[in-house]
Design an enzyme around this catalytic site. Structure first.
Site, short mmCIF file in Angstrom:
data_model
loop_
_atom_site.label_atom_id
_atom_site.label_comp_id
_atom_site.label_asym_id
_atom_site.label_seq_id
_atom_site.Cartn_x
_atom_site.Cartn_y
_atom_site.Cartn_z
N LYS A 73 0.78 -1.17 0.02
CA LYS A 73 0.16 -0.03 0.08
C LYS A 73 1.00 1.19 0.06
O LYS A 73 0.62 2.18 -0.71
CB LYS A 73 -0.73 0.13 1.24
CG LYS A 73 -2.01 -1.22 1.12
CD LYS A 73 -2.80 -1.45 2.21
CE LYS A 73 -3.57 -2.56 2.14
NZ LYS A 73 -4.35 -2.89 3.26
N GLN B 122 -4.93 -1.98 9.70
CA GLN B 122 -4.64 -3.46 8.99
C GLN B 122 -5.40 -4.57 9.79
O GLN B 122 -5.16 -4.58 10.94
CB GLN B 122 -3.19 -3.83 8.68
CG GLN B 122 -2.87 -4.82 8.02
CD GLN B 122 -3.48 -4.89 6.66
OE1 GLN B 122 -3.40 -3.79 6.03
NE2 GLN B 122 -3.83 -6.15 6.08
N ASP C 29 -11.26 2.64 4.31
CA ASP C 29 -11.45 1.36 4.19
C ASP C 29 -13.07 1.01 4.17
O ASP C 29 -13.59 0.47 3.65
CB ASP C 29 -11.15 0.34 5.11
CG ASP C 29 -9.82 -0.39 4.65
OD1 ASP C 29 -9.31 -0.39 3.68
OD2 ASP C 29 -9.19 -1.16 5.62
#
Ligand code: NAP
Length: 308
Positions: free
Chosen positions: A53, A97, A120
């Site tokens: 990422k 994460q 997200d």
């Protein structure tokens, strides 16, 4: 029949070059998009994902910030890291994460993220907006993998409009959110969602024009389980050892032999995975655009107040 391969790597590269132009334009207007990542522990898979990422960000001019916490980090330590990014102006959006180590209350961590910085799209307010929104534009972050599945199909020539789609897996990050996106009026698909208690899975997959596999069970979908010409999207990831080489290998939920029956087929790896990463970048860029328009409307308000 041999399926059209939906190459996630090349579609993601195309999206990244489009986003790089938008990032350059945002910078000219004084906004540098910045992605933050919070990583807890040293799970090798998660470390690879997070490093990827940050590489993606560097490629297209997004700055990146990271907070890495040890596996022994407490709930409070992680919440403190979330607050740090919530209040950092250089962080336009960020992710925690997943999965988090056992014993951590993941829902509480996700709920502590400012919804407008939720890269997200997993904050309850953003998931709630997705539930509430059937028509019109969505101006909130959307979960990356479901968005990537839809975009990969669209850019590869698969028209979702009016199609019967069978989603296998009802997880929050993929199956459930994807069902909400697919049934919005701008996609207009009809959805059948299956899970581990579904009786006779093949009965459902055989009825579908498109099957999305989001389970994490090696080769669960077999050629006899789809109708000829169906589009198949492989999201699931399981790790095993390649018997031919003795090396670690990633397996998808779809047997490669399905490509001989399907009309569209996503390789795994190299299909939905790169799209998930591209959609994270897209979420960050869109968050920066929203920040810019909010700044502009605040400036207009200040100017109007000064005129009075
Ligand atoms: P999850 O929350 O664990 O959901 C898995 C789902 O699969 C559950 O709904 C489960 O049913 C269902 N399931 C398990 N065995 C089944 C069976 N035999 N038949 C039908 N359904 C079955 O996982 P997730 O977060 O949604 O992720 C799903 C998969 O996608 C994982 O392998 C994950 O690693 C992968 N993933 C990939 C990407 C990418 O970018 N490629 C991104 C995110 C996730 P129950 O609810 O009944 O238990």
């Amino acid at each position: 029949m041999t399926a059209k391969i939906l190459d996630g790597k090349s579609v993601a590269a195309q999206i990244k070059s489009e986003l790089a132009q938008q990032v350059a334009a945002l910078k000219k207007k004084g906004i540098t998009p910045g992605l933050g990542t919070i990583m807890v522990g040293d799970d090798p898979g998660s470390q690879i994902y997070v490093a990827g990422k940050h590489r993606d960000c560097a490629e297209i001019g997004i700055s990146s910030l990271r907070i890495d916490l040890p596996a022994r980090a407490t709930q409070d330590d992680i919440i403190a890291a979330v607050h740090e990014f919530n209040s950092a102006p250089e962080c336009t959006g960020f992710i925690v994460q997943l999965p988090l180590p056992a014993g951590i209350n993941q829902d509480q961590i996700l709920a502590a993220i400012l919804p407008e910085k939720d890269a997200d799209g997993l904050h309850p307010a953003n998931l709630g907006k997705l539930v509430l929104s059937v028509k019109g534009a969505l101006n909130t972050p959307v979960p990356c993998t479901p968005r990537g599945v839809i975009e990969l199909g669209r850019r590869g020539g698969f028209d979702w409009q009016g199609k019967n789609v069978c989603i296998v897996g009802r997880g929050i990050t993929v199956g459930r959110s994807l069902s909400l996106l697919l049934t919005r009026a701008d996609v207009n698909a009809t959805v059948d969602i299956c899970h581990s208690a579904t009786k006779n899975l093949a009965e459902h997959t055989l009825r579908a024009d498109a099957v999305v596999m989001a389970v994490g069970h090696k080769y669960l979908l077999q050629p006899a389980m789809i109708q000829p010409g169906a589009a198949v999207f492989d999201v699931g990831v399981s790790r095993g050892i390649n018997p031919a080489t003795g090396k670690a290998k990633i397996y998808g939920d779809i047997d490669p032999a399905v490509s001989e029956v399907a009309g569209y087929f996503t390789p795994n790896p190299g299909g939905v995975g790169p799209m998930t990463r591209a959609m994270l970048l897209q979420n960050i860029v869109e968050t920066a655009h929203r920040q810019l328009s909010q700044n502009n409307s605040e400036m207009r308000k200040i100017n109007a107040d000064c005129d009075v």
